[in-house]
Design a protein around this motif. Structure first.
Motif, PDB file in Angstrom:
ATOM      1  N   VAL A 131      82.258  31.480  50.406  1.00 47.44           N
ATOM      2  CA  VAL A 131      83.103  31.995  49.218  1.00 47.44           C
ATOM      3  C   VAL A 131      82.205  32.614  48.444  1.00 47.44           C
ATOM      4  O   VAL A 131      81.352  32.451  47.892  1.00 47.44           O
ATOM      5  CB  VAL A 131      83.608  30.699  48.365  1.00 47.44           C
ATOM      6  N   TYR A 132      82.874  34.030  48.266  1.00 40.79           N
ATOM      7  CA  TYR A 132      82.215  34.876  47.559  1.00 40.79           C
ATOM      8  C   TYR A 132      82.912  34.963  46.123  1.00 40.79           C
ATOM      9  O   TYR A 132      83.899  34.973  46.261  1.00 40.79           O
ATOM     10  CB  TYR A 132      82.248  36.506  47.948  1.00 40.79           C
ATOM     11  N   SER A 181      85.231  36.650  55.378  1.00 43.65           N
ATOM     12  CA  SER A 181      84.732  35.720  54.199  1.00 43.65           C
ATOM     13  C   SER A 181      85.734  35.244  53.246  1.00 43.65           C
ATOM     14  O   SER A 181      86.779  36.082  53.536  1.00 43.65           O
ATOM     15  CB  SER A 181      83.496  36.596  53.359  1.00 43.65           C
ATOM     16  N   ILE A 182      85.732  34.351  52.460  1.00 45.41           N
ATOM     17  CA  ILE A 182      86.687  33.662  51.578  1.00 45.41           C
ATOM     18  C   ILE A 182      86.110  34.753  50.260  1.00 45.41           C
ATOM     19  O   ILE A 182      84.977  34.442  49.808  1.00 45.41           O
ATOM     20  CB  ILE A 182      86.524  32.440  51.303  1.00 45.41           C
ATOM     21  N   VAL A 183      87.115  35.468  49.495  1.00 47.05           N
ATOM     22  CA  VAL A 183      86.707  35.914  48.504  1.00 47.05           C
ATOM     23  C   VAL A 183      87.561  35.603  47.118  1.00 47.05           C
ATOM     24  O   VAL A 183      88.961  35.590  47.313  1.00 47.05           O
ATOM     25  CB  VAL A 183      87.055  37.475  48.485  1.00 47.05           C
ATOM     26  N   LEU A 184      86.973  35.021  46.280  1.00 47.12           N
ATOM     27  CA  LEU A 184      87.679  34.365  45.165  1.00 47.12           C
ATOM     28  C   LEU A 184      87.940  35.740  44.122  1.00 47.12           C
ATOM     29  O   LEU A 184      87.058  36.414  43.564  1.00 47.12           O
ATOM     30  CB  LEU A 184      86.865  33.523  44.320  1.00 47.12           C
ATOM     31  N   LEU A 185      89.163  35.843  43.877  1.00 47.13           N
ATOM     32  CA  LEU A 185      89.589  36.908  42.653  1.00 47.13           C
ATOM     33  C   LEU A 185      90.369  36.425  41.644  1.00 47.13           C
ATOM     34  O   LEU A 185      91.030  35.389  41.715  1.00 47.13           O
ATOM     35  CB  LEU A 185      90.508  37.997  43.541  1.00 47.13           C
ATOM     36  N   ASP A 219      92.819  33.096  41.572  1.00 48.06           N
ATOM     37  CA  ASP A 219      92.888  32.100  40.582  1.00 48.06           C
ATOM     38  C   ASP A 219      93.485  32.747  39.604  1.00 48.06           C
ATOM     39  O   ASP A 219      93.187  33.789  38.999  1.00 48.06           O
ATOM     40  CB  ASP A 219      91.433  31.899  40.378  1.00 48.06           C
ATOM     41  N   THR A 220      94.820  32.345  39.322  1.00 47.96           N
ATOM     42  CA  THR A 220      95.556  32.824  38.288  1.00 47.96           C
ATOM     43  C   THR A 220      95.658  31.690  36.916  1.00 47.96           C
ATOM     44  O   THR A 220      96.673  30.952  37.073  1.00 47.96           O
ATOM     45  CB  THR A 220      96.958  33.431  38.651  1.00 47.96           C
TER      46      THR A 220
END
Ligand code: PLP
Length: 412
Positions: A131-132, A181-185, A219-220
């Protein structure tokens, strides 16, 4: 006991909640709390949104009010409207029934459920993906993903020089990351920096992520808080969905409805457009239900009822938008006041970032030593990375705070 409890090491106190405790214990009449990200009114007091008071009246006047369990996936009248709020009422994903929504223990629970789900099912060649997360990010991201066994890495985000977005660094890191990859924004109002990509930069981010088949994890937690406009603050998520990404969303109503302690939130899985997308979504929902059942059985009811009442009633919804503008407007006014005072005092450095950044927080650029001095000499409480919660400032303490900053920056 079956394990030597004597060997369990002492863990450090959570820095943010530790800060809150220290603030409460401080007896100075001048103390200023710029730590936790919770809205305060101009008197420094928690603000129960007027629309939430009305929703509460509606809920309490129901003669059939009871305290029964919610279903495992939560209150459907809440989760369906929560999905609409994030994706837009005219979203193709909703029309095509490729969204699975589960009510969670607020945003934290939504991130956790998503992390757990990905740890169990998101595998490439039998192995989990990294997870990035942005550098920096909300501190809890690191431990939530680590606790479910997902490896973590960071992508550059904050440019210390400009105190803005390091878009080139971010794009390069995403391009260099292994495929899928998983990218957290952060959907908007990035925590802790208050720096968001522009719509053009979001397009560039989406392009790289599509080329590398990365998986977006949004993520909101601040929709409506960044600009005061719910639709505008959902722009990035909606753009990614329009681009056909399969993605997930962790959604919190803590800040935008002021429901912090009620733990109202939702997790949404959105399938990519495909002929079997609805079937995929149904299977995902079935697995989310299993995970939810084993973790919390079913989510808490009150906050979801409040949110549902507001989201489903056009008059209350309009009033909510007004309340959001009150909160975001006061924060923007404090940004302007802080910047103009520091510029008026001629405080060394540039202060335009205070008004360029948006949302609940400002990343001031103050050093750890300056933060420590603010606390010891001025009773100002903020996280050691120099982040301030703008909502802690008001017309009574802003001058005191600006003078304190001026003093520590000058080193006097
Ligand atoms: N994600 C981010 C980026 C946040 O800043 C927060 C709250 O500070 C959350 C998630 C979750 O908050 P909660 O669990 O209170 O909804």
């Amino acid at each position: 006991t079956s394990f030597p409890a004597e060997a369990v090491p002492q863990a450090p106190e959570d820095p943010l909640f530790g800060l809150m405790r220290a603030y409460k214990a401080d007896e100075s009449p001048n103390k200023v709390d710029l730590g936790i990200g919770a809205y305060r009114d101009n008197n420094g007091k928690p603000w129960v949104l007027p629309v939430v008071k009305k929703a509460d009246d509606v809920i309490r006047s129901d003669p059939d009010l009871n305290h029964e369990y919610l279903p495992i996936a939560g209150l459907a009248s809440f989760t369906s409207k929560a999905a609409e709020l994030s994706l837009g009422a005219s979203s193709a994903a909703l029309a095509e029934k490729r969204v699975a929504s589960v009510q969670t223990i607020s945003g934290t629970g939504a991130v956790h459920l998503g992390a757990l789900f990905l740890a169990k099912f998101y595998k490439v060649d039998g192995a989990n993906r990294t997870v990035y997360v942005s550098n920096p990010t909300w501190a809890n991201h690191n431990q939530i993903f680590t606790n479910v066994g997902l490896p973590i890495a960071t992508y550059p985000y904050f440019d210390k020089q400009t105190k803005g977005l390091d878009i080139q660094g971010m794009l390069k890191a995403l391009a260099d990351a292994p495929e899928r990859s998983i990218v957290l924004l952060h959907a908007c109002a990035h925590n802790p920096t208050g720096v968001d990509p522009s719509p053009e930069q979001w397009r560039d981010i989406a392009e790289v992520m599509k080329a590398k088949k990365h998986f977006p994890f949004f993520d909101t937690a601040y929709q409506g808080f960044a600009s005061g406009d719910l639709d505008r603050d959902a722009g990035a998520i909606r753009y990614f969905v329009e681009q056909g990404f399969e993605l997930v969303i962790a959604q919190s109503f803590s800040k935008n409805l002021g429901l912090y302690g009620e733990r109202a939130g939702a997790f949404h899985y959105v399938a990519a457009p495909a002929s079997d997308a609805t079937a995929t979504t149904t299977r995902v929902a079935s697995q989310l239900a299993i995970l939810q059942r084993s973790e919390i059985s079913n989510p808490p009811i009150y906050g979801a009822k409040v949110a549902s009442t507001v989201l489903n009633d056009p008059a209350l919804f309009a009033e909510w938008q007004e309340n959001l503008r009150t909160m975001s407007g006061r924060i923007i006014a404090m940004r302007e006041a802080l910047r103009s005072k520091l510029e008026e005092y001629g405080t060394p450095g540039t202060w335009n970032h205070i008004t360029d950044q948006i949302g609940m927080f400002s990343f001031t650029g103050l050093s750890e030593a300056q933060v420590a001095k603010l606390r010891s000499d001025f009773h100002v409480y903020m996280t050691k990375n120099g982040r301030i919660s703008m909502a802690g400032l008001n017309t009574s303490n802003i001058e005191y705070f600006a003078k304190a900053v001026d003093s520590v920056v000058r080193g006097t």
